[in-house]
Scaffold this active site. Sequence first.
Site, PDB file in Angstrom:
ATOM      1  N   GLY A 174     -45.385  -2.060 -13.522  1.00 23.21           N
ATOM      2  CA  GLY A 174     -44.773  -3.242 -14.109  1.00 23.21           C
ATOM      3  C   GLY A 174     -45.789  -4.354 -14.305  1.00 23.21           C
ATOM      4  CG  HIS A 181     -54.333   4.958 -15.386  1.00 25.16           C
ATOM      5  ND1 HIS A 181     -53.135   4.640 -14.780  1.00 25.16           N
ATOM      6  CD2 HIS A 181     -54.006   5.774 -16.427  1.00 25.16           C
ATOM      7  CE1 HIS A 181     -52.138   5.244 -15.410  1.00 25.16           C
ATOM      8  NE2 HIS A 181     -52.638   5.949 -16.413  1.00 25.16           N
ATOM      9  CD  GLU A 217     -59.065   1.162 -17.115  1.00 23.32           C
ATOM     10  OE1 GLU A 217     -59.415   2.287 -16.698  1.00 23.32           O
ATOM     11  OE2 GLU A 217     -58.657   0.255 -16.358  1.00 23.32           O
ATOM     12  CG  HIS A 226     -63.809   0.938  -9.821  1.00 24.47           C
ATOM     13  ND1 HIS A 226     -62.582   1.247  -9.278  1.00 24.47           N
ATOM     14  CD2 HIS A 226     -63.556   0.586 -11.110  1.00 24.47           C
ATOM     15  CE1 HIS A 226     -61.641   1.079 -10.193  1.00 24.47           C
ATOM     16  NE2 HIS A 226     -62.209   0.682 -11.307  1.00 24.47           N
TER      17      HIS A 226
END
Length: 512
Positions: A174, A181, A217, A226
């Site tokens: 939400g 992703h 992404e 990351h």
Amino acid sequence: MKSFLLLFLLFVTFSSALPADQKMENEENMQLAQAYLNQFYSLEIEGSHLVQSKNGSLLDGKIREMQAFFGLTVTGTLDSNTLEIMKTPRCGVPDVGQYGYTLPGWRKYNLTYRIMNYTPDMARADVDEAIQKALEVWSKVTPLTFTKIFKGIADIMIAFRTRVHGRCPRYFDGPLGVLGHAFPPGLGLGGDTHFDEDENWTKDTAGFSLFLVAAHEFGHALGLSHSNDQTALMFPNYVSLDPSKYPLSQDDIDGIQSIYGGLPTTPSKPKGPKIPHACDPDLTFDAITNIRREVMFFKGRHLWRIYHDITDVEFELIASFWPSLPADLQAAYENPRDKILVFKDENFWMIGAYNVLPRYPRSIHILGFPRYVKKIDAAVCDQDTRKTYFFVGIWCWRYDEMTRTMDRGYPQRIVRHFPGIGLRVDAAFQHKGFFYFFRGSKQFEYDIKAKSITRIMRTNTWFQCKEPLNSSLDFHFNQEKAYSGEVETLHHQSLSLLIFGIVHLLNKICSY
């Protein structure tokens, strides 16, 4: 007497509610932490009770792992800084596990992409442009090319989805939380990139910039993990940047080129260094410092020099003052001993009596910075308290000039310690009791004691530039309050007024 009794009962009612509210808040924070660490740090809890010794020690270990990744003080406890990081919108790719290292890339340089559907938040043309520019971020530093196709299976399939979606093993939660992703190179889901349709997607920084999130992404879709470098595009948390600026850090470039190599080198005609103009409306600064009764503004190979009581502005080469200093300095400040410290990357120089002192440069880490800090963005010394603030990414450190040590309790997030100035600082200095923070082409005059902005101006107002009509940035900065936590202050003020109103009403009732 009756009014006093009613006031006492009202106080007891509010006071007795606090422990229950605190307990509920603690439980909610624990649930948030469990979900966060499960999703991003492979936390596996046996049963539902986190207080069990085995689960408790496992949770502490994962909190420590997360704190170390984000450069927080490693305590193993859910302190406010840790919870704030957990509540920040971010990428849905885990920080550990199979994504702990740079992954193998595509076995080809010419890749295809396809946009499966479009968000209604933006015009289709704006979505196309944002996706194209996000891919160009990576093609500009590698041999990679990207070709859009309109049917069939592409290497990178792009879609806007909500909650649980299709065959994807990841889900969205939400508004806010997880923004997007992507999957590493490979067959099946490899390269596929999904964005949460429940977010407010924009082509600028008003909501969430599709360009910035997509560029991040696509880094995963090309094989990057990351980064814990807070200036890197591959840092997991969302940081709003000017979309017109190039978003890659050296850490990003090194990572992607370790997979695909750099651009083919072709001889090009060398260009002369660009000379900055004082009245450029988009002027930015690398560093600013007081130097006795002067202020110096650094930009590239040059500096501007102004005096507190003289309107003239001098423009010089840095090398004409200090031949041994590099260009493109990143931070500078004057300490209480009338010494100037200037910073670039992991080094700093000290200047006394307009001379660079011997045995410099030295490492910034001798000042107390941890090893993961690779550069300082800005610095300013409060001459009243003799405390120096160092700005690194979204964090600030405080250094005691008398003990020459870092203060405990730091780093702190810039948005909490200096509410209103935003996430990052390019340069800063102190003048007549005010701090002046520079970010992009704006400067913020900041009242240190009131912890509030008094004016917002262009960066070059110090240079006697004539302002074009309707160009003033001295306005009510309601949007800046979104960063400041002033909403919380207003909430408490409203609650206090509500309590006062209730008591006043009860007093009137009792008087009849």
